[in-house]
Write a protein that holds these residues in place. Structure first.
Motif, PDB file in Angstrom:
ATOM      1  N   ASN A   1      34.285  62.198  36.186  1.00 42.59           N
ATOM      2  CA  ASN A   1      35.582  61.737  36.678  1.00 42.59           C
ATOM      3  C   ASN A   1      35.451  61.088  38.055  1.00 42.59           C
ATOM      4  N   ARG A   2      34.625  61.664  38.901  1.00 44.00           N
ATOM      5  CA  ARG A   2      34.446  61.107  40.248  1.00 44.00           C
ATOM      6  C   ARG A   2      33.804  59.726  40.169  1.00 44.00           C
ATOM      7  N   VAL A   3      32.798  59.589  39.317  1.00 42.98           N
ATOM      8  CA  VAL A   3      32.145  58.292  39.147  1.00 42.98           C
ATOM      9  C   VAL A   3      33.142  57.265  38.614  1.00 42.98           C
ATOM     10  N   SER A   4      33.975  57.665  37.660  1.00 43.10           N
ATOM     11  CA  SER A   4      34.968  56.749  37.108  1.00 43.10           C
ATOM     12  C   SER A   4      35.969  56.296  38.167  1.00 43.10           C
ATOM     13  N   ARG A   5      36.466  57.248  38.966  1.00 39.30           N
ATOM     14  CA  ARG A   5      37.420  56.888  40.027  1.00 39.30           C
ATOM     15  C   ARG A   5      36.775  55.965  41.054  1.00 39.30           C
ATOM     16  N   ARG A   6      35.532  56.255  41.384  1.00 41.27           N
ATOM     17  CA  ARG A   6      34.827  55.421  42.362  1.00 41.27           C
ATOM     18  C   ARG A   6      34.640  53.997  41.832  1.00 41.27           C
ATOM     19  N   GLN A   7      34.265  53.885  40.559  1.00 33.33           N
ATOM     20  CA  GLN A   7      34.087  52.564  39.952  1.00 33.33           C
ATOM     21  C   GLN A   7      35.409  51.814  39.881  1.00 33.33           C
TER      22      GLN A   7
ATOM     23  N   GLN B   1      37.410  44.287  44.155  1.00 32.52           N
ATOM     24  CA  GLN B   1      36.855  43.002  43.749  1.00 32.52           C
ATOM     25  C   GLN B   1      37.871  42.145  43.008  1.00 32.52           C
ATOM     26  N   ALA B   2      38.867  42.740  42.405  1.00 30.62           N
ATOM     27  CA  ALA B   2      39.820  42.015  41.566  1.00 30.62           C
ATOM     28  C   ALA B   2      40.522  40.867  42.294  1.00 30.62           C
ATOM     29  N   PRO B   3      41.022  41.023  43.526  1.00 30.82           N
ATOM     30  CA  PRO B   3      41.705  39.903  44.164  1.00 30.82           C
ATOM     31  C   PRO B   3      40.797  38.702  44.428  1.00 30.82           C
ATOM     32  N   SER B   4      39.490  38.934  44.578  1.00 29.53           N
ATOM     33  CA  SER B   4      38.593  37.830  44.886  1.00 29.53           C
ATOM     34  C   SER B   4      38.245  37.000  43.655  1.00 29.53           C
ATOM     35  N   ARG B   5      38.440  37.559  42.453  1.00 27.23           N
ATOM     36  CA  ARG B   5      38.139  36.813  41.238  1.00 27.23           C
ATOM     37  C   ARG B   5      39.360  36.003  40.810  1.00 27.23           C
ATOM     38  N   PRO B   6      39.138  34.755  40.363  1.00 26.44           N
ATOM     39  CA  PRO B   6      40.279  33.973  39.863  1.00 26.44           C
ATOM     40  C   PRO B   6      40.781  34.548  38.553  1.00 26.44           C
ATOM     41  N   ALA B   7      42.041  34.418  38.328  1.00 29.70           N
ATOM     42  CA  ALA B   7      42.652  34.918  37.100  1.00 29.70           C
ATOM     43  C   ALA B   7      42.178  34.084  35.916  1.00 29.70           C
ATOM     44  N   ALA B   8      41.884  34.742  34.822  1.00 33.54           N
ATOM     45  CA  ALA B   8      41.448  34.047  33.619  1.00 33.54           C
ATOM     46  C   ALA B   8      42.647  33.353  32.983  1.00 33.54           C
ATOM     47  N   PRO B   9      42.481  32.111  32.570  1.00 33.79           N
ATOM     48  CA  PRO B   9      43.610  31.419  31.930  1.00 33.79           C
ATOM     49  C   PRO B   9      43.907  32.034  30.570  1.00 33.79           C
ATOM     50  N   SER B  10      45.149  32.004  30.214  1.00 35.31           N
ATOM     51  CA  SER B  10      45.557  32.525  28.920  1.00 35.31           C
ATOM     52  C   SER B  10      45.081  31.567  27.840  1.00 35.31           C
ATOM     53  N   LEU B  11      44.396  32.098  26.834  1.00 34.23           N
ATOM     54  CA  LEU B  11      43.850  31.247  25.793  1.00 34.23           C
ATOM     55  C   LEU B  11      44.894  30.862  24.753  1.00 34.23           C
ATOM     56  N   VAL B  12      45.815  31.754  24.489  1.00 36.98           N
ATOM     57  CA  VAL B  12      46.816  31.497  23.465  1.00 36.98           C
ATOM     58  C   VAL B  12      48.190  31.782  24.045  1.00 36.98           C
TER      59      VAL B  12
END
Length: 96
Positions: A23-29, A36-47
């Motif tokens: 559980n600790r490893v999962s929370r840490r990950q 990291q999420a804000p630094s990645r561009p959002a994936a375009p919707s395919l459909v």
């Protein structure tokens, strides 16, 4: 009997420790991914599917098909079905 209880207690401690560490490893990950999420561009919707008009009620048959497709998608997401099996079952459901 004391040997059996000692073995059961040891197993419980080991299992509890493993669960806590996992559980600790999962929370840490999750925390790392959240950073990291804000630094990645959002994936375009395919459909892009337009919503159904509110005046078009779904029939019971259509509701059954939608429920089957949802369950099928869940099985695919869990890894129970391969892409080919998913496509085959989806084709069968939609052709009825």
């Amino acid at each position: 009997m004391p040997g059996l209880l000692r073995g059961v207690a040891r197993t419980a401690v080991v299992a509890g420790t493993a669960t806590a560490v996992s559980n600790r490893v999962s929370r840490r990950q999750q925390g790392r991914w959240a950073q990291q999420a804000p630094s990645r561009p959002a994936a375009p919707s395919l459909v892009a599917t337009p919503p159904l008009p509110p005046s078009a009620p779904l029939t019971d048959d259509m509701n059954d098909k939608i429920d089957q497709l949802k369950r099928l998608g869940e099985l695919k997401a869990q890894g129970v079905l391969t892409e080919a099996e998913f496509a085959d079952q989806k084709r069968r459901i939609l052709s009825d």
